[in-house]
Design an enzyme around this catalytic site. Structure first.
Site, PDB file in Angstrom:
ATOM      1  N   PRO A   1      -6.427  -2.017   2.037  1.00  0.00           N
ATOM      2  CA  PRO A   1      -6.171  -1.180   0.855  1.00  0.00           C
ATOM      3  C   PRO A   1      -4.967  -1.594  -0.002  1.00  0.00           C
ATOM      4  CG  PRO A   1      -5.413  -0.081   2.848  1.00  0.00           C
ATOM      5  CD  PRO A   1      -6.079  -1.338   3.302  1.00  0.00           C
TER       6      PRO A   1
ATOM      7  N   HIS B   1       0.853  -1.193   0.000  1.00  0.00           N
ATOM      8  CA  HIS B   1       0.000   0.000   0.000  1.00  0.00           C
ATOM      9  C   HIS B   1       0.892   1.248   0.000  1.00  0.00           C
ATOM     10  CE1 HIS B   1      -2.907   2.858   2.205  1.00  0.00           C
ATOM     11  NE2 HIS B   1      -3.255   2.810   0.939  1.00  0.00           N
TER      12      HIS B   1
ATOM     13  N   CYS C   1      -0.586   0.365   9.660  1.00  0.00           N
ATOM     14  CA  CYS C   1      -0.737   1.731   9.144  1.00  0.00           C
ATOM     15  C   CYS C   1      -2.145   1.984   8.620  1.00  0.00           C
ATOM     16  CB  CYS C   1       0.305   1.998   8.059  1.00  0.00           C
ATOM     17  SG  CYS C   1       1.972   2.109   8.719  1.00  0.00           S
ATOM     18  N   HIS C   2      -2.616   1.080   7.738  1.00  0.00           N
ATOM     19  CA  HIS C   2      -3.948   1.310   7.179  1.00  0.00           C
ATOM     20  C   HIS C   2      -4.801   0.047   7.152  1.00  0.00           C
ATOM     21  CE1 HIS C   2      -1.097   4.255   5.446  1.00  0.00           C
ATOM     22  NE2 HIS C   2      -2.011   5.094   5.912  1.00  0.00           N
ATOM     23  N   GLY C   3      -4.387  -0.977   7.902  1.00  0.00           N
ATOM     24  CA  GLY C   3      -5.234  -2.159   8.095  1.00  0.00           C
ATOM     25  C   GLY C   3      -5.244  -3.178   6.986  1.00  0.00           C
TER      26      GLY C   3
END
Lengths: 169, 260, 419
Positions: A148, A114, A133-135
């Site tokens: 993501p 990502h 950080c963003h799953g």
């Protein structure tokens, strides 16, 4: 001025320009090439890792070309879980057999596809890695399953030079 | 134009002469066995470099580091040109300190080609303490760091003799003809047959001195052969271009009716 | 300047030029009327510009790899020499380029001295040139410190210590320069910053130097004022451009010999020894181009007076246009001045040689005599010569005497042959 004189004069100028251009090119090239990776950086382009002390289920992280590489010795359970997955439904379809030629060993770049964070091992909903950080969730083959990240974690060029040593790069 | 060239050459000669004049006391004329790497077409003799490497490793490396050299340099073009496998084997004979590991400890591992040559001592102070108060200089650029260069290193190695009568030396101090001040704290490192050369060359002191100096000259200037090669091409190119531009200039200036 | 207004040929060109007259400038530089009798001593301006650009380009590339820290500087230079692609080439070009830069600047200055190029109305060009020269010396001095070898360190120590000779404030100024109690890491890092800055200051001064030159136009070997444009001039392009290019190529051949075959001959072996504050080299010497000033400095036994003498030697050059009182520019028509000119050249070469020798015995004596003579030349000989010298007759124009018409045709023709 006779035609012959004009021709000779132009020849001299053209040849001078052409030769001059060659010289300028030859002089400019080192100025550009010096920014390419230098010899000491290229010497670290590949690294050999001793994996004799890695137990099944254990993972080590080594630095290669400035980035972390996860070397995981998978348990049979983890291998089976990876191979059972129906790749048709994956965001980035890849067979586990193609990612880990020797199924016991998973060697991949520990960089989330990502935005580049380092995912945490033995976490996440798929028994593999989880990027805080963003799953993004990765499975036991390092494939993106949820979140993501667009692609699976990258598999670098590597080979077993002997049963205890992996050469990466 | 003639004056211009005369002047230029005078300045050039002056510069070259001035730079070679020593500011020091009278020194012994240095020995010169002839160096294949000097001159416009100079190249290193691979055999000599490999033998020189052996002398460095077996005789000098016990005290002298060569920290800016890396094992991988040994297989690069323009050097001893060992094979990559030979270099891997050479490197793995040495232990390198690495770490810290995940426990926070430093550990040792065999050297890899990418590592720099391992130093005999942990730091300069350890080297001084182990050598009677004198620091065995690092040899990476030693040939460039001494006036006289290769000639000086070669001469020094062969310059040990008995001190002149009346001169007494302290313990651990030796007399050398070429050392500034004549006193040196390194004992004569070479003696005939000290090393057994792999290629069968007879290991006289002169031969070892020549080989190790050649090796050190390469260590100080690993790109010497490329420099000579590119330089030759650059200068030929410039001469050709100068001639072409000269005629271009004449053509252009012929348009001026009367050049004064 | 009597340029007719330049109209660009293309519409786009005209549009742009109306907003930023860069095409007018280019046209001015192309058409710029230059005396047609310039000899090869006049090519060094262009050569110097090339040197400055070369130093800036190689310098900024080296700065991509160099580490300005006392613990890492020396090894970063070795890294450049060994690992960086063509690093050895770029480093040797930069180091030898500095020497070539000074060789060119000395020839350029001595050309001005011979042909009176510093005289009215070119005084400001001369002063700007002197400022460039001073900045060059500062940049070169600081650049030499950066590799952090023995000469780097001890040369920096000796020269910065000079400032302690200043009464009252000397010690404080010196510590302020050092950023500490001796030359050390703070000194190195600030020298790196300033070494990067100064070439761009030089570049600005060079622009002013050329601008100031373009007002009266170039001087010429016979030193007379000429009408521009006229039969006495040629356009800068292509005549002077091609001649400068030819001279530059010869210069590059010399440069190439140093870079590729003797890259360390102008340097000092001691600078390949890492800096050691505990051990002083047997002989501390600056690079060759600073030697004459070094000799003057060491000639005077008193520390402060030695410093003053060194700066005075420089300052005297700055005020030269007012020391030389002669109305005639070129040494061609000044037979006595010509003699003294060559004495001065010899004197400066002797001073340079003495600067490389230990400051004792016969060397010190010769250096003192040479120093005294240097000041004698500028302070006594020049002003006296200007008033007393009988000069030869100067032609009225460059072309006219040769094509006939001038009463002094035969005399001037002889002189012109001598150029």
């Amino acid at each position: 001025m006779s035609d012959k004189k004009v021709k000779r004069r132009d020849f001299i100028f053209t040849t001078s320009y052409a030769l001059g251009a060659v010289g300028v090119g030859a002089a400019v090239w080192p100025l550009i090439d010096q920014m390419n990776p230098d010899a000491s950086v290229k010497a670290l382009a590949s690294t050999e890792v001793d994996v004799s002390s890695v137990e099944p289920g254990q993972s080590i992280t080594v630095l290669w070309r400035g980035k972390p590489v996860f070397i995981k010795r998978r348990t049979q359970e983890e291998i089976d879980k990876a191979r059972e997955v129906d790749i048709k439904n994956l965001k980035h379809p890849e067979k586990d057999e193609d990612r880990a030629k020797n199924p016991e060993w998973l060697v991949m770049l520990g960089v989330c596809t990502h935005l580049g964070c380092v995912p945490l091992g033995d976490k996440g909903e798929y028994g593999g890695w989880f990027c805080p950080c963003h799953g993004s969730h990765y499975d036991t083959s390092g494939r993106i399953r949820k979140g993501p990240a667009p692609t699976n974690m990258e598999i670098p060029k590597y080979e077993f030079v002997n049963t205890n040593t992996i050469k990466i790069g | 134009m003639k004056n211009f060239l005369k002047f230029f050459l005078t300045i050039l000669v002056f510069c070259l002469k001035a730079s070679s004049i020593s500011a020091a006391e009278q020194t012994e004329k240095l020995l010169n066995p002839g160096w294949g790497f000097k001159g416009f077409f100079g190249k290193f003799d691979r055999g000599s470099l490999q033998r020189g490497y052996q002398v460095y490793t077996e005789v000098c490396a016990a005290c002298h580091s060569i920290k800016y050299l890396s094992y991988r340099n040994l297989s690069e073009t323009g050097g001893p040109e060992f094979t990559e496998d030979q270099v891997k084997a050479i490197a793995s004979q040495f232990e390198v300190t690495d770490g810290p590991n995940d426990d926070g400890d430093m550990f040792t591992r065999p050297a890899r080609p990418a590592d720099n040559f391992v130093s005999p001592y942990a730091n300069e102070k350890a080297a001084i303490a182990a050598n009677g108060g004198a620091y065995p200089p690092d040899m990476s650029v030693l040939v460039k760091a001494r006036k006289g260069g290769a000639d000086y290193i070669y001469s020094l190695l062969l310059g040990y003799e008995d001190p002149p009568s009346g001169l007494s030396l302290d313990d651990g101090v030796y007399y050398n003809k070429y050392m500034a001040g004549n006193k040196i704290k390194m004992s004569n490192p070479l003696s005939d047959g000290l090393v057994e050369y792999g290629d069968g060359t007879s290991a006289t002191s002169e031969q070892m001195a020549k080989d190790v100096t050649t090796f050190l000259a390469w260590a100080a200037e690993p790109h010497l052969e490329a420099r000579h090669k590119i330089g030759f091409r650059a200068i030929i190119y410039l001469i050709i271009l100068t001639i072409l531009v000269y005629f271009s200039m004449k053509k252009i200036w012929s348009r001026v009716e009367s050049k004064v | 300047m009597s340029d007719h207004e330049y109209i660009p040929k293309s519409k786009l060109g005209k549009w742009f030029n109306d907003r930023l007259p860069i095409l007018t400038l280019a046209n001015h530089l192309t058409e710029y009327p230059t005396p047609k009798n310039l000899n090869y001593w006049w090519t060094f301006g262009a050569i110097l510009t090339f040197c400055l650009v070369t130093q800036i380009i190689t310098g900024l590339i080296l700065a991509m790899h160099y580490v300005a820290h006392a613990d890492l500087a020396f090894s970063s230079v070795e890294h450049i020499m060994r690992n960086v692609n063509y690093g050895w080439l770029i480093r040797y070009v930069h180091a030898n380029g500095a020497s070539m830069f000074f060789l060119a600047v000395y020839i350029h200055i001595f050309r001005a001295l011979y042909y009176g190029s510093y005289k009215s109305p070119r005084e400001i060009i001369w002063i700007l040139g002197m400022m460039i020269y001073i900045l060059m010396m500062m940049a070169a001095f600081m650049g030499y410190v950066l590799p952090w070898g023995q000469m780097s360190f001890w040369g920096a120590t000796v020269i910065t210590n000079l400032f302690s000779a200043i009464p009252f404030f000397g010690e404080s100024i010196t510590m302020w320069l050092w950023g500490g109690y001796a030359v050390d890491n703070p000194t190195l890092t600030r020298f790196f910053s300033l070494h990067y800055l100064i070439p761009f200051l030089i570049l600005g001064l060079v622009v002013l130097h050329i601008w100031a030159l373009h007002v009266p136009g170039n001087n010429n070997p016979i030193g007379i004022d000429i009408k521009k444009p006229s039969n006495d001039t040629v356009s800068f392009h292509p005549y002077i451009v091609i001649k400068d290019l030819f001279a530059l190529l010869i210069f590059l051949i010399v440069f190439a010999f140093f870079v590729f075959y003797s890259p360390n001959i102008l340097g000092h072996a001691d600078n390949y020894i890492e800096a050691n504050p505990m051990v002083t080299p047997a002989h501390i010497v600056p690079e060759w181009y600073l030697l004459p000033f070094y000799a003057i400095l060491r000639s005077v036994p008193d520390k402060l007076l030695g410093v003053i003498a060194m700066f005075a030697a420089l300052f005297i050059l700055v005020i030269l246009p007012w020391l030389d009182t002669s109305k005639i520019r070129s040494a061609i028509f000044r037979p006595l001045y010509k003699q003294f000119y060559w004495f001065l050249v010899a004197d400066v070469l002797i001073l340079g040689y003495m600067g490389a020798m230990p400051a004792e015995g016969i060397y010190l004596l010769v250096a003192r005599v040479a120093t005294a003579y240097y000041f004698l030349h500028f302070l006594i000989i020049l002003p006296v010569l200007g008033n007393k010298e009988k000069t030869s007759e100067v032609p009225l124009s460059i072309t006219e005497p040769v094509l006939g018409g001038s009463a002094s045709a035969s005399i001037t023709k002889n002189h012109l042959d001598k150029i």
